[in-house]
Design an enzyme around this catalytic site. Structure first.
Site, mmCIF file in Angstrom:
data_model
loop_
_atom_site.group_PDB
_atom_site.id
_atom_site.type_symbol
_atom_site.label_atom_id
_atom_site.label_comp_id
_atom_site.label_asym_id
_atom_site.label_seq_id
_atom_site.Cartn_x
_atom_site.Cartn_y
_atom_site.Cartn_z
ATOM 1 N N HIS A 106 0.832 -1.205 0.000
ATOM 2 C CA HIS A 106 0.000 0.000 0.000
ATOM 3 C C HIS A 106 0.866 1.254 0.000
ATOM 4 O O HIS A 106 1.938 1.286 0.594
ATOM 5 C CB HIS A 106 -0.906 0.003 1.234
ATOM 6 C CG HIS A 106 -1.949 1.092 1.220
ATOM 7 N ND1 HIS A 106 -2.788 1.307 0.151
ATOM 8 C CD2 HIS A 106 -2.276 2.036 2.145
ATOM 9 C CE1 HIS A 106 -3.602 2.321 0.424
ATOM 10 N NE2 HIS A 106 -3.304 2.777 1.622
ATOM 11 N N ASP A 123 -4.709 8.985 2.791
ATOM 12 C CA ASP A 123 -4.746 7.536 2.640
ATOM 13 C C ASP A 123 -6.024 7.151 1.920
ATOM 14 O O ASP A 123 -7.132 7.363 2.428
ATOM 15 C CB ASP A 123 -4.692 6.868 4.017
ATOM 16 C CG ASP A 123 -4.508 5.358 3.934
ATOM 17 O OD1 ASP A 123 -4.558 4.808 2.820
ATOM 18 O OD2 ASP A 123 -4.312 4.736 4.992
ATOM 19 N N CYS A 186 -3.724 2.462 -5.199
ATOM 20 C CA CYS A 186 -3.313 3.435 -4.175
ATOM 21 C C CYS A 186 -2.220 4.368 -4.696
ATOM 22 O O CYS A 186 -2.218 5.572 -4.401
ATOM 23 C CB CYS A 186 -2.850 2.726 -2.910
ATOM 24 S SG CYS A 186 -1.671 1.387 -3.192
#
Length: 242
Positions: A106, A123, A186
């Site tokens: 991530h 995030d 991401c």
């Protein structure tokens, strides 16, 4: 075509066929692609003023995991001129295997804003990266001031960081972030948010008012999952032709 064949050398970044295959997706982006895009943004939006810093992923990772604080100051903080930057963008990665690069599952983005003296964490999977973001924040929060030189008894010179003016130590805050709809994009959100911040900052220098946080909320959304990989591939192809 050999996966190791070089496709593009841009600034200090080398992209290979294997990197382009990752970018074509659907895959988790690697360090090289984000490093390239950060270098492109820095060159495109920051060439003159040089008051915003996009820290390469490998350097951000080193900050989070290096135990030698003085080495960080001498080798990175001073050369990168942290104290002169209005905005500093770090990538956050959850790789726990320090012996192996290009790992992790991530990406997120940690932004230091000197005008507010805080770090904002973006995030695209809320809560997933808080531990790793705080780890990086704790490692770099003391480096946002200015450096002073001191001498040890044997005459060796060392650099020490002063506090951030009269303000308190920068604080950490989770930022409202557009959310990804899959498990692998991401890195695209990190790059898209970084681009919006750079573009806003460039406009702000030219006298435009506004709030970069609002710009991120307004301009970054899940639509990028269908468009951004192709846009970056086209950018790479255009740069190859130059």
């Amino acid at each position: 075509m050999d996966d190791r064949e070089i496709v593009l050398s841009y600034k200090d970044v080398v992209l290979r066929v294997s990197d382009l295959n990752i970018l074509k997706g659907p895959c988790y982006l690697n360090d090289q692609i984000i490093d390239f895009y950060f270098a492109y943004l820095s060159s495109s939006y920051n060439a003159d003023a040089n008051d915003i810093l996009l820290v390469p992923p490998s350097t951000s990772y080193w900050f989070a995991n290096c135990q030698d604080q003085q080495s960080l100051v001498n080798d990175f903080v001073e050369p990168l001129k942290f104290s002169s930057k209005k905005l500093i963008l770090f990538t956050v990665n959850d790789n726990e295997d320090f012996s192996a690069a290009e790992r992790g599952t991530h990406w997120s983005l940690l932004v230091y804003d000197r005008s507010q003296n805080y770090f904002l964490h973006f995030d695209s999977l809320p809560g997933m990266h808080r531990y790793h973001a705080l780890k990086l924040y704790k490692a770099v929060k003391g480096f946002m001031g200015t450096a002073s030189e001191s001498s040890s008894k044997d005459g060796a010179k060392t650099l020490k960081m002063k506090a951030v003016g009269s303000a308190a130590v920068p604080f950490f805050k989770e930022a409202k972030t557009p959310q990804q709809t899959n498990g692998f994009d991401c890195g695209l959100y990190v790059m898209a948010i970084a681009e919006v911040i750079c573009r806003w900052h460039s406009c702000e220098r030219n006298g435009n008012d506004g709030d970069w946080l609002s710009a991120v909320e307004r301009e970054v959304n899940a639509y990028l999952e269908t468009t951004m990989r192709g846009e970056v591939l086209k950018l790479i192809e255009d740069l190859r032709k130059q």
